[in-house]
Design a protein around this motif. Structure first.
Motif, mmCIF file in Angstrom:
data_model
loop_
_atom_site.group_PDB
_atom_site.id
_atom_site.type_symbol
_atom_site.label_atom_id
_atom_site.label_comp_id
_atom_site.label_asym_id
_atom_site.label_seq_id
_atom_site.Cartn_x
_atom_site.Cartn_y
_atom_site.Cartn_z
ATOM 1 N N SER A 276 0.725 -1.105 -0.034
ATOM 2 C CA SER A 276 0.125 0.119 0.057
ATOM 3 C C SER A 276 0.865 1.111 0.199
ATOM 4 C CB SER A 276 -1.121 0.018 1.127
ATOM 5 O OG SER A 276 -0.256 -0.069 2.348
ATOM 6 N N GLY A 277 1.932 1.395 0.690
ATOM 7 C CA GLY A 277 2.704 2.560 0.942
ATOM 8 C C GLY A 277 3.427 2.784 -0.295
ATOM 9 N N GLU A 278 3.963 1.641 -1.006
ATOM 10 C CA GLU A 278 4.645 1.875 -2.314
ATOM 11 C C GLU A 278 3.521 2.252 -3.303
ATOM 12 O OE1 GLU A 278 6.813 -1.695 -4.023
ATOM 13 O OE2 GLU A 278 6.118 -2.486 -2.134
ATOM 14 N N TYR A 279 2.446 1.939 -3.430
ATOM 15 C CA TYR A 279 1.347 2.319 -4.259
ATOM 16 C C TYR A 279 0.844 3.854 -4.142
ATOM 17 C CZ TYR A 279 -2.665 2.168 -7.359
ATOM 18 O OH TYR A 279 -3.693 2.309 -8.231
ATOM 19 N N ALA A 280 0.930 4.078 -2.741
ATOM 20 C CA ALA A 280 0.363 5.336 -2.270
ATOM 21 C C ALA A 280 1.518 6.460 -2.482
ATOM 22 C CB ALA A 280 0.092 5.595 -0.872
ATOM 23 N N SER A 281 2.753 6.114 -2.445
ATOM 24 C CA SER A 281 3.726 7.041 -2.890
ATOM 25 C C SER A 281 3.654 7.661 -4.363
ATOM 26 C CB SER A 281 5.175 6.575 -2.677
ATOM 27 O OG SER A 281 5.566 5.396 -3.520
ATOM 28 N N LEU A 282 3.285 6.676 -5.389
ATOM 29 C CA LEU A 282 2.975 6.991 -6.775
ATOM 30 C C LEU A 282 1.787 7.861 -6.761
ATOM 31 C CD1 LEU A 282 3.682 3.554 -8.462
ATOM 32 C CD2 LEU A 282 5.346 5.322 -7.840
ATOM 33 N N VAL A 283 0.715 7.385 -6.032
ATOM 34 C CA VAL A 283 -0.452 8.344 -6.128
ATOM 35 C C VAL A 283 -0.008 9.776 -5.452
ATOM 36 C CG1 VAL A 283 -2.877 8.750 -5.020
ATOM 37 C CG2 VAL A 283 -1.961 6.572 -5.636
ATOM 38 N N ALA A 284 0.729 9.857 -4.714
ATOM 39 C CA ALA A 284 1.114 11.147 -3.943
ATOM 40 C C ALA A 284 1.922 12.087 -5.012
ATOM 41 C CB ALA A 284 1.963 10.853 -2.545
ATOM 42 N N LEU A 285 3.006 11.460 -5.490
ATOM 43 C CA LEU A 285 3.577 12.064 -6.592
ATOM 44 C C LEU A 285 2.831 12.463 -7.630
ATOM 45 C CD1 LEU A 285 6.720 9.695 -7.069
ATOM 46 C CD2 LEU A 285 6.954 12.173 -6.369
ATOM 47 N N ALA A 286 1.885 11.589 -8.161
ATOM 48 C CA ALA A 286 1.090 12.280 -9.212
ATOM 49 C C ALA A 286 0.179 13.221 -8.698
ATOM 50 C CB ALA A 286 0.088 11.042 -9.690
ATOM 51 N N ASP A 287 -0.471 13.266 -7.820
ATOM 52 C CA ASP A 287 -1.245 14.300 -7.265
ATOM 53 C C ASP A 287 -0.643 15.711 -7.189
ATOM 54 O OD1 ASP A 287 -3.472 12.485 -6.817
ATOM 55 O OD2 ASP A 287 -3.135 12.458 -4.540
ATOM 56 N N ARG A 288 0.850 15.489 -6.856
ATOM 57 C CA ARG A 288 1.440 17.035 -6.783
ATOM 58 C C ARG A 288 2.149 17.277 -8.126
ATOM 59 N NH1 ARG A 288 5.627 17.229 -2.143
ATOM 60 N NH2 ARG A 288 5.674 19.289 -3.085
ATOM 61 N N GLY A 289 1.659 16.519 -9.261
ATOM 62 C CA GLY A 289 2.210 16.618 -10.512
ATOM 63 C C GLY A 289 3.453 16.482 -10.810
ATOM 64 N N LEU A 290 4.017 15.637 -10.000
ATOM 65 C CA LEU A 290 5.396 15.249 -10.097
ATOM 66 C C LEU A 290 5.683 14.134 -10.892
ATOM 67 C CD1 LEU A 290 6.466 16.268 -6.492
ATOM 68 C CD2 LEU A 290 6.760 17.524 -8.550
ATOM 69 N N GLY A 291 4.723 13.334 -11.485
ATOM 70 C CA GLY A 291 4.787 12.242 -12.253
ATOM 71 C C GLY A 291 3.750 11.664 -12.948
ATOM 72 N N ARG A 292 3.611 11.046 -14.070
ATOM 73 C CA ARG A 292 2.238 10.196 -14.607
ATOM 74 C C ARG A 292 2.216 9.245 -13.870
ATOM 75 N NH1 ARG A 292 4.289 13.293 -19.232
ATOM 76 N NH2 ARG A 292 5.463 11.320 -20.147
ATOM 77 N N PHE A 293 1.220 9.077 -13.295
ATOM 78 C CA PHE A 293 0.817 8.029 -12.516
ATOM 79 C C PHE A 293 0.951 6.658 -13.251
ATOM 80 C CE2 PHE A 293 -2.018 4.774 -10.317
ATOM 81 C CZ PHE A 293 -1.394 4.692 -9.207
ATOM 82 N N ASP A 294 0.354 6.373 -14.456
ATOM 83 C CA ASP A 294 0.108 5.266 -15.008
ATOM 84 C C ASP A 294 1.662 4.758 -15.670
ATOM 85 O OD1 ASP A 294 -2.287 4.800 -14.320
ATOM 86 O OD2 ASP A 294 -3.153 5.717 -16.330
ATOM 87 N N GLU A 295 2.341 5.666 -15.967
ATOM 88 C CA GLU A 295 3.516 5.403 -16.432
ATOM 89 C C GLU A 295 4.419 4.962 -15.225
ATOM 90 O OE1 GLU A 295 5.041 8.150 -19.629
ATOM 91 O OE2 GLU A 295 2.879 8.571 -19.818
#
Ligand code: PBG
Length: 327
Positions: A276-295
């Motif tokens: 969960s924490g690994e996945y949530a870290s991607l969600v958080a990056l994407a939420d801040r516009g710091l990466g494209r989630f799906d990629e």
């Protein structure tokens, strides 16, 4: 110039030029059937309770879970990992009727169109939130815990589950589960052991979803210390010797270095749990516009495969087909 025959500035770049060449040299190809989607099902009134940080993963009641599973099957998901979240907790869980009901309902609706794994652990069932039954001095009562896990496995198999995934980390649980299942006539039910499971800060969002944060203390006296490579490999070796059919490392990204050594030491297929924490870290990056989630998600799956993971448990399995992962 290096003196290699024909050496030119293109010697490394040549095979990276086109999609055709990059696809030809893809060594990690995988399909939606290599991914396992976790689902949290509670006996709650509200249909969905959002889980902080986990994107579209929620804790659902049975009706909402059945809708979600139907949509996921349509989206190409074939493997699910069920986390039951009963409202009633006790210090000594012994009956698992809620679990039976959820499994029977999912299998009634979908039969062999999906493979349903169930997480076997006591943490969502105990009042104190530990993965084991505790004795009156608050120490692990391993024999009592094994009995409860065995009863849970048999209840799940009686209800039609397709496989069990023990995550509690009690010593000897894989053998105990194999013996209990076999004695109840379930010798065909496979065991996917959480065989190398570390104590980790990366389980944060999950504990909210499963209502399983320990009320006092932590899980360091039964989950593996990240500093021990020896214990990490030995723990998987023991699960394999006790009859585990599939092995797993968890968290995934912080265990990449162990996948190949465990496969070599055991001769078994080793999966990775993107927790969960690994996945949530991607969600958080994407939420801040710091990466494209799906990629980012696809990139992590490719890296698990590159490291040798057979299968991947991921909260994003239901997005795979939309990401271009082949069926
Ligand atoms: C239950 C269990 C946990 C996870 C899977 N099974 C939590 C824990 O051990 O504390 C974590 C999964 C995740 O974080 O996604 N013992």
């Amino acid at each position: 110039m290096t003196g290699l025959p024909g050496a030119s500035p293109w010697s490394r770049l040549r095979l990276r030029q086109t999609p055709h060449l990059r696809n030809l040299t893809d060594e990690v190809g995988f399909t939606t059937s290599h991914l396992i989607q976790p689902i949290f099902v509670g006996d709650q009134v509200e249909a969905r309770r959002e889980v902080d940080g986990l994107g579209d993963n929620a804790r659902m009641n049975l009706a909402a879970a059945l809708d979600q599973v139907a949509r996921d099957v349509d989206a190409g998901v074939r493997h699910f990992l069920l986390f039951p979240v009963p409202a009633a907790k006790t210090p000594r869980p012994s009956t698992f009727d809620f679990l039976r009901g959820v499994i029977a309902a999912i299998k009634d609706a979908h039969g062999q169109d999906l493979h349903l794994w169930v997480d076997l652990c006591l943490c969502a069932w105990t009042t104190h939130g530990h993965c084991a039954i505790l004795d009156d001095r608050r120490r692990l009562d391993v024999p009592a815990s094994l009995d409860a896990l065995g009863a849970m496995a048999v209840a799940a198999a009686d209800a039609g589950v397709d496989g069990v995934a023990p995550s509690d980390m009690m010593d000897g649980r894989t053998r105990h589960l194999r013996v209990s299942l076999d004695a109840a006539g379930h010798d065909r039910v496979p065991i996917m052991s959480y065989s190398t499971k570390f104590a980790s800060q990366f389980y944060g969002p999950f504990r909210d979803a499963a209502g399983s944060a320990p009320g006092e203390g932590d899980r360091r006296h039964y989950q593996i210390d990240v500093r021990s490579r020896t214990d990490a490999i030995e723990s998987s070796r023991r699960c394999a010797a006790e009859g585990a059919d599939l092995l797993m490392v968890k968290p995934g990204l912080t265990s990449l270095d162990l996948i190949a050594p465990i496969a070599l030491a055991t001769g078994k297929l080793v999966g990775a749990y993107q927790v969960s924490g690994e996945y949530a870290s991607l969600v958080a990056l994407a939420d801040r516009g710091l990466g494209r989630f799906d990629e980012m998600l696809l990139e992590t799956w490719q890296v698990f495969r590159r490291a040798g993971a057979g299968f991947i448990i991921t909260y994003g399995a239901r997005r795979a087909r939309a990401l271009g992962v082949a069926p």
